[in-house]
Design an enzyme around this catalytic site. Structure first.
Site, PDB file in Angstrom:
ATOM      1  N   THR A 124       0.864  -1.190   0.000  1.00 57.92           N
ATOM      2  CA  THR A 124       0.000   0.000   0.000  1.00 57.92           C
ATOM      3  C   THR A 124       0.893   1.230   0.000  1.00 57.92           C
ATOM      4  O   THR A 124       1.656   1.447   0.938  1.00 57.92           O
ATOM      5  CB  THR A 124      -0.897  -0.012   1.249  1.00 57.92           C
ATOM      6  OG1 THR A 124      -1.645  -1.226   1.233  1.00 57.92           O
ATOM      7  CG2 THR A 124      -1.853   1.161   1.257  1.00 57.92           C
ATOM      8  N   PHE A 155      -5.834  -6.844  -1.196  1.00 55.67           N
ATOM      9  CA  PHE A 155      -6.945  -6.517  -0.291  1.00 55.67           C
ATOM     10  C   PHE A 155      -7.140  -7.581   0.778  1.00 55.67           C
ATOM     11  O   PHE A 155      -8.192  -7.650   1.400  1.00 55.67           O
ATOM     12  CB  PHE A 155      -8.242  -6.341  -1.094  1.00 55.67           C
ATOM     13  CG  PHE A 155      -8.126  -5.312  -2.191  1.00 55.67           C
ATOM     14  CD1 PHE A 155      -8.227  -3.960  -1.894  1.00 55.67           C
ATOM     15  CD2 PHE A 155      -7.879  -5.688  -3.505  1.00 55.67           C
ATOM     16  CE1 PHE A 155      -8.110  -2.998  -2.892  1.00 55.67           C
ATOM     17  CE2 PHE A 155      -7.748  -4.734  -4.518  1.00 55.67           C
ATOM     18  CZ  PHE A 155      -7.869  -3.387  -4.205  1.00 55.67           C
ATOM     19  N   ARG A 157      -7.355  -9.830   4.082  1.00 55.73           N
ATOM     20  CA  ARG A 157      -7.544  -9.591   5.505  1.00 55.73           C
ATOM     21  C   ARG A 157      -6.731 -10.607   6.282  1.00 55.73           C
ATOM     22  O   ARG A 157      -6.686 -11.777   5.900  1.00 55.73           O
ATOM     23  CB  ARG A 157      -9.017  -9.796   5.893  1.00 55.73           C
ATOM     24  CG  ARG A 157      -9.988  -8.850   5.262  1.00 55.73           C
ATOM     25  CD  ARG A 157     -11.388  -9.431   5.301  1.00 55.73           C
ATOM     26  NE  ARG A 157     -11.478 -10.682   4.544  1.00 55.73           N
ATOM     27  CZ  ARG A 157     -12.502 -11.529   4.597  1.00 55.73           C
ATOM     28  NH1 ARG A 157     -13.516 -11.290   5.377  1.00 55.73           N
ATOM     29  NH2 ARG A 157     -12.509 -12.626   3.851  1.00 55.73           N
ATOM     30  N   LEU A 259     -20.043  -3.009  10.682  1.00 49.84           N
ATOM     31  CA  LEU A 259     -20.828  -2.093  11.522  1.00 49.84           C
ATOM     32  C   LEU A 259     -20.834  -2.590  12.961  1.00 49.84           C
ATOM     33  O   LEU A 259     -21.812  -2.399  13.677  1.00 49.84           O
ATOM     34  CB  LEU A 259     -22.263  -1.975  11.005  1.00 49.84           C
ATOM     35  CG  LEU A 259     -22.502  -1.049   9.807  1.00 49.84           C
ATOM     36  CD1 LEU A 259     -23.992  -0.959   9.507  1.00 49.84           C
ATOM     37  CD2 LEU A 259     -21.935   0.355  10.050  1.00 49.84           C
ATOM     38  N   GLY A 262     -17.561  -0.941  19.007  1.00 47.49           N
ATOM     39  CA  GLY A 262     -16.747  -1.466  20.095  1.00 47.49           C
ATOM     40  C   GLY A 262     -15.560  -0.561  20.341  1.00 47.49           C
ATOM     41  O   GLY A 262     -15.680   0.666  20.216  1.00 47.49           O
ATOM     42  N   CYS A 269      -2.740  -1.960   9.277  1.00 49.43           N
ATOM     43  CA  CYS A 269      -3.182  -1.353   8.011  1.00 49.43           C
ATOM     44  C   CYS A 269      -4.075  -0.141   8.179  1.00 49.43           C
ATOM     45  O   CYS A 269      -3.671   0.973   7.848  1.00 49.43           O
ATOM     46  CB  CYS A 269      -3.877  -2.407   7.163  1.00 49.43           C
ATOM     47  SG  CYS A 269      -2.817  -3.815   6.824  1.00 49.43           S
TER      48      CYS A 269
HETATM   49  C1  UGA Z   1      -7.719  -4.558   6.438  1.00 53.76           C
HETATM   50  C2  UGA Z   1      -8.723  -4.617   5.290  1.00 53.76           C
HETATM   51  O1  UGA Z   1      -9.948  -5.174   5.756  1.00 53.76           O
HETATM   52  C3  UGA Z   1      -8.184  -5.481   4.136  1.00 53.76           C
HETATM   53  O2  UGA Z   1      -9.091  -5.473   3.063  1.00 53.76           O
HETATM   54  C4  UGA Z   1      -6.840  -4.906   3.701  1.00 53.76           C
HETATM   55  O3  UGA Z   1      -6.260  -5.660   2.666  1.00 53.76           O
HETATM   56  C5  UGA Z   1      -5.894  -4.886   4.875  1.00 53.76           C
HETATM   57  O4  UGA Z   1      -6.456  -4.093   5.940  1.00 53.76           O
HETATM   58  C6  UGA Z   1      -4.595  -4.299   4.421  1.00 53.76           C
HETATM   59  O5  UGA Z   1      -4.585  -3.131   4.000  1.00 53.76           O
HETATM   60  O6  UGA Z   1      -3.601  -5.016   4.363  1.00 53.76           O
HETATM   61  P1  UGA Z   1      -7.070  -6.256   8.413  1.00 53.76           P
HETATM   62  O7  UGA Z   1      -6.128  -5.205   8.892  1.00 53.76           O
HETATM   63  O8  UGA Z   1      -6.620  -7.666   8.336  1.00 53.76           O
HETATM   64  O9  UGA Z   1      -7.593  -5.884   6.930  1.00 53.76           O
HETATM   65  O10 UGA Z   1      -8.304  -6.219   9.408  1.00 53.76           O
HETATM   66  P2  UGA Z   1      -9.859  -5.941   9.320  1.00 53.76           P
HETATM   67  O11 UGA Z   1     -10.599  -7.207   9.278  1.00 53.76           O
HETATM   68  O12 UGA Z   1     -10.173  -4.904   8.315  1.00 53.76           O
HETATM   69  O13 UGA Z   1     -10.094  -5.306  10.774  1.00 53.76           O
HETATM   70  C7  UGA Z   1      -9.444  -4.081  11.121  1.00 53.76           C
HETATM   71  C8  UGA Z   1      -9.850  -3.609  12.500  1.00 53.76           C
HETATM   72  O14 UGA Z   1     -11.193  -3.160  12.491  1.00 53.76           O
HETATM   73  C9  UGA Z   1      -9.775  -4.685  13.595  1.00 53.76           C
HETATM   74  O15 UGA Z   1      -9.170  -4.106  14.736  1.00 53.76           O
HETATM   75  C10 UGA Z   1     -11.222  -5.029  13.859  1.00 53.76           C
HETATM   76  O16 UGA Z   1     -11.450  -5.450  15.168  1.00 53.76           O
HETATM   77  C11 UGA Z   1     -11.897  -3.685  13.589  1.00 53.76           C
HETATM   78  N1  UGA Z   1     -13.322  -3.800  13.223  1.00 53.76           N
HETATM   79  C12 UGA Z   1     -13.693  -4.460  12.100  1.00 53.76           C
HETATM   80  C13 UGA Z   1     -14.284  -3.203  14.035  1.00 53.76           C
HETATM   81  O17 UGA Z   1     -13.975  -2.578  15.073  1.00 53.76           O
HETATM   82  N2  UGA Z   1     -15.600  -3.309  13.672  1.00 53.76           N
HETATM   83  C14 UGA Z   1     -15.997  -3.959  12.556  1.00 53.76           C
HETATM   84  O18 UGA Z   1     -17.215  -3.999  12.293  1.00 53.76           O
HETATM   85  C15 UGA Z   1     -15.016  -4.554  11.750  1.00 53.76           C
END
Ligand code: UGA
Length: 441
Positions: A124, A155, A157, A259, A262, A269
């Site tokens: 990125t 992209f 996760r 959504l 918390g 990322c």
């Molecule tokens: C994120 C993106 O979702 C990926 O698409 C992207 O490729 C990646 O960053 C990256 O740029 O490498 P990731 O960091 O693995 O992926 O984690 P997420 O699943 O996006 O969660 C990120 C944070 O948001 C976590 O701390 C999670 O607990 C929080 N979160 C997620 C919430 O607080 N509420 C939600 O509804 C969803």
């Protein structure tokens, strides 16, 4: 058709990409400067926790399709397709992304390129990077204009890395419109199996591809902060943000995913990417466009403070209190603690005078390395021993399965604060516990 590929960087992104490219039938060389990491990977061991990756890694090492090296010479000799997957962390004391690792790959690799080559960037990066790297690579390479830099953002996760790489929602490829190159046709060969599955493939210019990635993460961060902002209003009004999210989520234009209110987003990322995006927009003279991301960041950081306040309210005072923290990883199914909201909250509470006992199913070693002064327990029950309050800060399945009766005789006070709104308030209240969620009455 099998292609010879070298992948630079064997962190989360690079190691997964290398293993998955081999899984698609290509011959792959993973390249890194970290000898310890390479040794582990070559032995079939994944240096971080990622479900399913170990199997793909070992299968392809066994088939002889996946190898690792620290030698750029070997990589340049072996491959003519290169993927760049090194980190772009936040610069210290600034919002901008640090390009040293990305630049170092090009500076070292390009002078070794003597045959026509395509370098696909996956990291990125700030918009404009790919064009700059392309120019630099052509300057440095003996083959000159025979080197092409294209951008193919990732992209994936954490926790779903293999699935997201082999079955992505879409493939995006930015090509240099000023170069009549092979990048698109090479990408079509590399990803042939995915394209056969009719995964959408969008070919753009370089800048658009770079911005797609930055925008996707900015949107996700905004969605989370939106619901967390609403959760603050719910708290003030005595409403329930979880029911509200279900209700608005039924509108397909809004959607229920991301959504979950918390303690907010963390990880390697989203936080650094929205900051780098703001910094880059500023450099381009479009800083006003992204000032809302500063608010997205602020809302997110406020949730951590709110969690500390709730813990204090629960204990009366944090001085001398015993606080159990369940969860340290930035999200479940990961051992990553980079900018983890959970560990941040645990650290703040301890610094305010409480004794904090932390347990996480996978992130103990990484947590200890980052926050050695917290106390770490061998399991959830041990962490909760004598606790004045139990905080659930990462929604691991193991914590969702905890029953009030498991903890009744372990804790000092039956008080639980659910930082991820992942438990059933009725179950805990019904068992005589004082339950608090975020944005819930
Ligand atoms: C994120 C993106 O979702 C990926 O698409 C992207 O490729 C990646 O960053 C990256 O740029 O490498 P990731 O960091 O693995 O992926 O984690 P997420 O699943 O996006 O969660 C990120 C944070 O948001 C976590 O701390 C999670 O607990 C929080 N979160 C997620 C919430 O607080 N509420 C939600 O509804 C969803």
């Amino acid at each position: 058709m099998s292609t010879r590929i070298a992948v630079f960087g064997t962190g989360y992104l690079g190691a997964t990409h290398a293993a998955c490219m081999a899984e698609l039938g290509h011959e792959v060389l993973g390249v890194d400067v970290d000898a310890a990491k390479l040794e582990k990977l070559a032995a079939g061991e994944v240096p971080f926790y990622e479900p399913g990756l170990g199997e793909v890694l070992r299968n392809n090492i066994d088939r002889g399709r996946l190898k690792f090296t620290s030698s750029y010479e070997e990589a340049a000799e072996f491959a003519d397709v290169f993927f760049l997957g090194v980190g772009t962390p936040q610069k210290k004391g600034e919002f901008a992304a640090d390009m040293v690792y990305v630049d170092a790959v090009i500076e070292t690799l390009a002078p070794l390129l003597t045959k026509p080559s395509v370098i696909f960037g996956k990291s990125t990066v700030p918009v404009g990077t790919a064009e700059r790297l392309g120019k630099r690579a052509r300057e440095l390479a003996p083959i000159g204009d025979g080197v092409e830099v294209a951008w193919n953002p990732e992209f994936l996760r954490e926790g779903f890395a293999v699935q997201d790489t082999l079955h992505p929602d879409r493939l995006v490829l930015g090509v240099d419109r000023n170069v009549r190159g092979r990048a698109e046709s090479v990408a079509r060969e590399v990803y042939a199996e995915l394209l056969d599955e009719e995964i959408p493939f969008l070919v753009t210019d370089l800048a658009t591809a770079e911005l797609v990635k930055a925008s996707a993460n900015a949107f996700l961060a905004t969605k989370i902060s939106f619901i967390n902002a609403i959760s603050e209003v719910c708290e003030a009004a005595g409403a329930d943000v979880t029911v509200l999210a279900d209700a608005i989520g039924h509108d397909v234009r809004i959607g229920r995913r991301f959504l979950n209110a918390g303690i907010g987003f963390g990880g390697g990322c989203l936080p650094k990417d929205i900051r780098a995006f703001m910094a880059r927009a500023g450099e381009l003279g479009a800083d006003q466009a992204l000032t809302f991301l500063r608010e997205v960041d602020n809302i997110n950081m406020r949730r951590r403070t709110r969690m500390v306040e709730l813990a204090r309210e629960a204990c009366g005072s944090l001085l001398g209190a015993r606080v159990a923290v369940l969860g340290a990883a930035f999200k479940p199914d990961s051992d990553d603690v980079r900018d983890s909201p959970a560990l941040n909250v645990a650290g703040q509470i301890q610094l305010q005078g409480a004794a904090v006992n932390v347990y996480d199913p996978k992130a103990m070693d990484n947590s200890r390395a980052l926050f050695p002064t917290l106390t770490y327990s061998a399991n959830a029950l041990e962490a909760c021993e004598g606790a004045d309050v139990v905080l659930v800060l990462t929604e691991w399945l193991e914590f969702l399965k905890l029953q009030p009766s498991d903890l009744d005789s372990v804790v000092r006070n039956k008080v639980i604060v659910d930082g991820r709104n992942c438990l059933s308030p009725d179950d805990w209240r019904g068992a005589g516990w004082n339950y608090r969620g975020l944005g819930r009455p």
